[in-house]
Enzyme design. Structure first.
Site, PDB file in Angstrom:
ATOM      1  N   TRP A 103       0.822  -1.215   0.000  1.00 29.08           N
ATOM      2  CA  TRP A 103       0.000   0.000   0.000  1.00 29.08           C
ATOM      3  C   TRP A 103       0.853   1.259   0.000  1.00 29.08           C
ATOM      4  CZ3 TRP A 103      -4.489  -0.565  -1.864  1.00 29.08           C
ATOM      5  CH2 TRP A 103      -5.162  -1.777  -1.707  1.00 29.08           C
ATOM      6  N   ASP A 173      -1.698   6.873   6.150  1.00 28.66           N
ATOM      7  CA  ASP A 173      -2.773   6.000   5.705  1.00 28.66           C
ATOM      8  C   ASP A 173      -3.014   5.008   6.843  1.00 28.66           C
ATOM      9  OD1 ASP A 173      -4.446   4.111   4.618  1.00 28.66           O
ATOM     10  OD2 ASP A 173      -3.162   3.626   2.902  1.00 28.66           O
ATOM     11  N   LYS A 197     -12.647  -1.488   7.111  1.00 28.27           N
ATOM     12  CA  LYS A 197     -11.924  -2.430   7.954  1.00 28.27           C
ATOM     13  C   LYS A 197     -12.279  -2.251   9.433  1.00 28.27           C
ATOM     14  CE  LYS A 197      -8.186  -2.276   4.562  1.00 28.27           C
ATOM     15  NZ  LYS A 197      -8.267  -3.616   3.960  1.00 28.27           N
TER      16      LYS A 197
END
Length: 362
Positions: A103, A173, A197
């Site tokens: 990511w 993030d 999530k």
């Protein structure tokens, strides 16, 4: 209702059962309006009260940091990969990125397309199975910000502590570990997280940002991609993902009921310890992937002695009601995503299953 699955999906992921039941109870008639919240105008008083409540509740859980705003934006964390450099990197500047895995790499590549990007540190030499030493992180002299990915869902690594970026804004993030533990928001200029999530269903991305950073965005980028657009319009410039925002608010209520971040962190660390202790105590039948000091308490990655045995494990687990244990296609192996809403009972059931599988296959 039939027995619920043991849900270890990486995202969209498990939601608290009590939240789902509350949403079910008011799905058709929200607050005696005769409508579902999905049917009502986002300009109306009922929806706006939910919208504002979710913003306030999130900041409250974070200790009500001064000067911060909560934005609700669409497009997932992937849109933030582009919005951040578009809004913050001026001519002659770069965004500095700590490369910790899949990511972080995606965010870095997007920044390179939009403006300039610089690698402030990397753990690629360790196959991204560890977080770089904080002392090795060096932002560029012309850095507009320092960007980190707090938790890598694919590799299963997580920052134990965050770097001190000094006068350079620290951007994170936190899609896969936001609100899983206590932290000091004041360390950060901007935090973003896809909701799917730990915060709610997919469809909304939460941005927590210092208001002074986004009071004025560059005028040469599209209106919808300017942070000041969302700030000035209270995230209501265009139609928001109203049901997702409503669900975020309900999940935040549930976190309050768990004792806030301190309570949820204690539960998460207990769950992770149960699983890691079983892996480490298996005599090598199961093997943790991430280095011990960088292990995630959200995404537990592990391997077995062969890919064939891993396939047998996944198949046997599915037959017993376990979902989402196959590792990401890019790295293989096995992964249990144990986000906030995954109950301790599910972790205990998985540990028992792993013990039984080892006894029959070891």
């Amino acid at each position: 209702m039939s027995k619920r699955a043991y849900n270890f999906n990486a995202g969209p992921a498990a939601l608290p059962l009590t939240v789902l039941e509350r949403a079910q109870a008011e799905f058709v008639d929200f607050r005696e309006s005769g409508m579902s919240i999905m049917e009502m105008s986002h300009r109306g008083a009922i929806y706006e009260s939910v919208h504002n409540e979710a913003q306030e509740r999130l900041l409250s859980l974070l200790g009500n940091p001064q000067g911060y705003k909560v934005l609700f934006i669409q497009g997932g964390a992937s849109t933030q990969f582009a919005m951040i450099p578009m809004n913050f990197v001026s001519e002659g500047q770069v965004g500095s990125y700590v490369m910790t895995g899949s990511w972080a790499e995606k965010a870095f590549k997007e920044a390179k397309l939009v403006g300039g990007a610089h690698a402030a540190a990397s753990s690629e030499d360790k196959k991204f199975l560890a977080i770089p030493e904080l002392s090795s992180i060096k932002a560029a002299d012309n850095a507009a910000y320092l960007h980190i990915t707090s938790n890598e869902t694919i590799e299963g690594t997580q920052y134990a502590e965050y770097p001190d970026s000094g006068s350079i804004p620290l951007i994170a993030d936190m899609s896969s570990d936001i609100l899983s533990r206590s932290f000091d928001v004041n360390q950060f200029g901007l935090i973003y997280a896809g909701a799917q999530k730990n915060l709610g269903p997919s469809g909304v991305t939460v941005v927590i940002v210092k208001e002074e950073l986004i009071a004025k965005s560059p005028s040469n980028i599209p209106t919808i991609l300017r942070y000041d657009t969302h700030l000035k319009n209270n995230s209501l410039y265009n139609t928001p993902p109203s049901f997702s925002v409503y669900m975020v608010n309900e999940v935040l209520k549930w976190i309050e009921e768990q004792g806030g971040l301190a309570g949820i962190e204690a539960k998460n660390r207990d769950k992770a310890a149960l699983l890691y202790n079983h892996i480490d105590g298996s005599g090598g039948f199961y093997r943790g992937v991430a280095e011990a000091g960088s292990r995630s308490i959200m995404n537990v990655t592990f391997r077995m002695q062969s890919e064939e045995l891993e396939k047998q494990f996944v198949k046997a687990a599915e037959q017993e009601g376990f979902v989402g244990l196959k590792g990401h296609r890019s790295v293989g192996g096995l992964r249990a995503s144990i986000y906030n809403a995954v109950p301790h009972e599910s972790i205990k059931a998985l540990s028992d299953f792993m013990k039984h599988f080892q006894q029959t296959q070891g």
